[in-house]
Motif scaffolding. Sequence first.
Motif, mmCIF file in Angstrom:
data_model
loop_
_atom_site.group_PDB
_atom_site.id
_atom_site.type_symbol
_atom_site.label_atom_id
_atom_site.label_comp_id
_atom_site.label_asym_id
_atom_site.label_seq_id
_atom_site.Cartn_x
_atom_site.Cartn_y
_atom_site.Cartn_z
ATOM 1 N N GLU A 80 -4.722 10.732 -4.868
ATOM 2 C CA GLU A 80 -5.927 10.467 -5.668
ATOM 3 C C GLU A 80 -5.804 9.143 -6.420
ATOM 4 O O GLU A 80 -6.743 8.348 -6.458
ATOM 5 N N THR A 81 -4.646 8.930 -7.019
ATOM 6 C CA THR A 81 -4.442 7.679 -7.759
ATOM 7 C C THR A 81 -4.491 6.497 -6.810
ATOM 8 O O THR A 81 -5.092 5.457 -7.116
ATOM 9 N N ALA A 114 -12.700 -0.076 -5.845
ATOM 10 C CA ALA A 114 -11.661 -0.111 -6.880
ATOM 11 C C ALA A 114 -11.807 -1.317 -7.799
ATOM 12 O O ALA A 114 -11.203 -1.351 -8.872
ATOM 13 N N PHE A 141 -3.885 -3.996 -7.557
ATOM 14 C CA PHE A 141 -3.805 -3.901 -6.090
ATOM 15 C C PHE A 141 -5.075 -4.416 -5.394
ATOM 16 O O PHE A 141 -5.003 -5.217 -4.461
ATOM 17 N N GLN A 199 -6.745 -2.610 -14.091
ATOM 18 C CA GLN A 199 -7.615 -2.712 -12.914
ATOM 19 C C GLN A 199 -8.844 -3.579 -13.223
ATOM 20 O O GLN A 199 -9.474 -4.105 -12.311
ATOM 21 N N HIS A 233 -12.880 0.501 0.236
ATOM 22 C CA HIS A 233 -12.002 1.085 -0.788
ATOM 23 C C HIS A 233 -11.677 0.066 -1.869
ATOM 24 O O HIS A 233 -11.680 0.366 -3.055
ATOM 25 N N LEU A 257 1.937 2.517 -3.299
ATOM 26 C CA LEU A 257 0.940 3.260 -4.084
ATOM 27 C C LEU A 257 0.975 4.754 -3.775
ATOM 28 O O LEU A 257 0.594 5.576 -4.608
ATOM 29 N N VAL A 302 -15.093 8.336 -7.505
ATOM 30 C CA VAL A 302 -14.088 7.353 -7.088
ATOM 31 C C VAL A 302 -13.828 7.425 -5.572
ATOM 32 O O VAL A 302 -13.026 6.681 -5.037
ATOM 33 N N ILE A 357 -6.081 6.240 -3.964
ATOM 34 C CA ILE A 357 -7.478 5.989 -3.568
ATOM 35 C C ILE A 357 -8.211 5.264 -4.698
ATOM 36 O O ILE A 357 -8.944 4.305 -4.476
ATOM 37 N N GLY A 358 -7.969 5.711 -5.923
ATOM 38 C CA GLY A 358 -8.603 5.077 -7.081
ATOM 39 C C GLY A 358 -8.210 3.610 -7.228
ATOM 40 O O GLY A 358 -8.974 2.808 -7.754
ATOM 41 N N LEU A 359 -7.022 3.266 -6.742
ATOM 42 C CA LEU A 359 -6.556 1.875 -6.832
ATOM 43 C C LEU A 359 -7.061 1.016 -5.668
ATOM 44 O O LEU A 359 -6.805 -0.176 -5.625
ATOM 45 N N GLY A 360 -7.741 1.670 -4.709
ATOM 46 C CA GLY A 360 -8.362 0.899 -3.639
ATOM 47 C C GLY A 360 -7.674 1.015 -2.291
ATOM 48 O O GLY A 360 -7.937 0.205 -1.397
ATOM 49 N N LEU A 361 -6.817 1.995 -2.118
ATOM 50 C CA LEU A 361 -6.104 2.149 -0.841
ATOM 51 C C LEU A 361 -6.830 3.165 0.046
ATOM 52 O O LEU A 361 -7.182 4.251 -0.419
ATOM 53 N N ASP A 362 -7.040 2.798 1.310
ATOM 54 C CA ASP A 362 -7.560 3.760 2.281
ATOM 55 C C ASP A 362 -6.355 4.600 2.721
ATOM 56 O O ASP A 362 -5.659 4.261 3.679
ATOM 57 N N VAL A 363 -6.123 5.681 1.991
ATOM 58 C CA VAL A 363 -4.863 6.420 2.129
ATOM 59 C C VAL A 363 -4.663 6.958 3.538
ATOM 60 O O VAL A 363 -3.591 6.796 4.123
ATOM 61 N N GLY A 375 0.818 -1.210 0.000
ATOM 62 C CA GLY A 375 0.000 0.000 0.000
ATOM 63 C C GLY A 375 0.852 1.260 0.000
ATOM 64 O O GLY A 375 0.526 2.246 -0.666
#
Lengths: 332, 253
Positions: free
Chosen positions: A223-224, B73, B99, B152, B69, A217, B48, A226-232, A214
Amino acid sequence: MAADASRRAVLALVAGGLCLALAMAASLLARTGALSTAEAWHALTGAATSSSAHLIVWGVRLPRVLAACACGVSLAVSGALLQAALDNDLASPQVMGINAGAGFFALAGTLLFPFSGVARQLMALVGALVSTLMVYLVARRAGAARTTLVLAGVAVSSLMSAGSNAIVTIWPKTVVDKLAFSLGGLTGATVSQLTLSAPFMVAGLGAALLLAPGLDLLALGDETAIGLGLDVRRHRVVAIVCAATLAAAAVSVCGMLGFVGLMVPNLVRMAVRCGLRWGLPLCAIWGAVLLVTCDLLARVLFFPYELPAGLLLSLLGAPFFIMLLMRRRRPR
Amino acid sequence: MIELREVTLGYGEQVLLRVDELTLPRGRITAVIGRNGCGKSTLLRALVGVLPYGGSIRLDGDELRSLSHRERARRVAYLPQTLSTPAMSVHTLVGHGRFARLGPLQSLSRADRSAIQQAMELTDVWELRHALVRDLSGGERQRAYLAMAIAQDTPMLLLDEPGAHLDVSHRLEAARIMRQLANEGRGVVVTSHDLPEAFSGCDDICIVNHETIVAQGAVDSIAADETLLRDAMGVCVRRVEGEDLVHPYSLSY
């Protein structure tokens, strides 16, 4: 990861393992004073005739080498986590005041609970977290979290160091060697200290390995990521807490040792362009190499006098820090 | 499919965009157009999960804010307008697209590696796989990030100005890729300033003006409403007949 980067990472890992084995062997067997290398070897293999040789190797040198390894690993991984979480290659436990906070609270713990090693350990952790929180809040208030973070760290570090200095001035018996503690070193490292810190180190390292994908990322921007699914936000906070835990565990053993967490992750990144999945193990092994080597040099360079290992690290680390600052000012 | 109902986007009292009703279907390419600062990127960022929202945004029937999240995604991929230049290889970057589909150790399966390679070949960056992202030109970087979004493997793709740094041939190639993705049943939403390109390459147009969605519909019906377009964009579009035209729509006053 690309194949050539994987190859470089494996090579660096193998080289690190060899260097660590050499540094540990040299540290255990170095000829100092009355103890020759052969005697040290015999003591290590159980063939010693002298009980003093056995005591020096098993009771002093081995705990010291193990402590250097553990602290080097913890500080380097702590620095790597901070640099990734904050996307700032100047971040490290020392620069951000985490070491100073852990040191101040550890001293306060020693003062308040003189017979409790656990209390000292927990106080160091609290101090590291308090420093981290203060730096974060100051930087956030200043409005530019990443650029002001390091400056906020310098301010908090000064504050915490002032607290430590006040304690050792008013209660000078709190620490046996206040210079060694503030500069950082492994002279007084003991097995019991290491045993108390080890659970925190192991937990911190385990969590760091899970956080690594994570954190990679975050280099792509929030922003990217978060878009990839990470709870930043959560990932960043957990990584910083993990870094503070590792640094606090190390400070309890080796004092306020600086620059390991700054130099090692940057050098690893320069040598092997890889993500943290490889980067963290590399930082761990080369952090251990750096600290074991510095501790050995501190012992033998001016024998019979011994330098604090932190002094040598400062001599290496300060120019490195300046180089990083100058490199950041150059247009890419 | 993404459905928005009575949505307000922004922070606290500050409303950046209001949407009464908007549907972004699968299998079609929807262009979001409007003047600078009207809220096009804001819309994508909310979809998103980057921006908070009031009202209801549903992804295939599930409320956006109720999804984790990772789950989000796996349903929506997002390519932001500003792309960072990390010191990682193109292959690593595109691999990050997987991911949300990987376990805690993030080990790539054969299927993951295949998806990564296909995405890179589709966007013409396979030859650049060992290059560092920060050493790429703007257009190459844009294509590498597009490959990451494609890897993705989501039913919906949100692309903020995907052609911004591309030369003409790669813009046309990007349009062909988007059409291919839509033909596979994926929904593609793009923001664009280029009206001829948007009207020529997309199925639906969504117009944002004065922080609100003023119209949504098929390309032909929106192009026919010259008053609406002039009010929102200052110009309108006209269909031009010809066999060898790159864009069958051109700008007109």
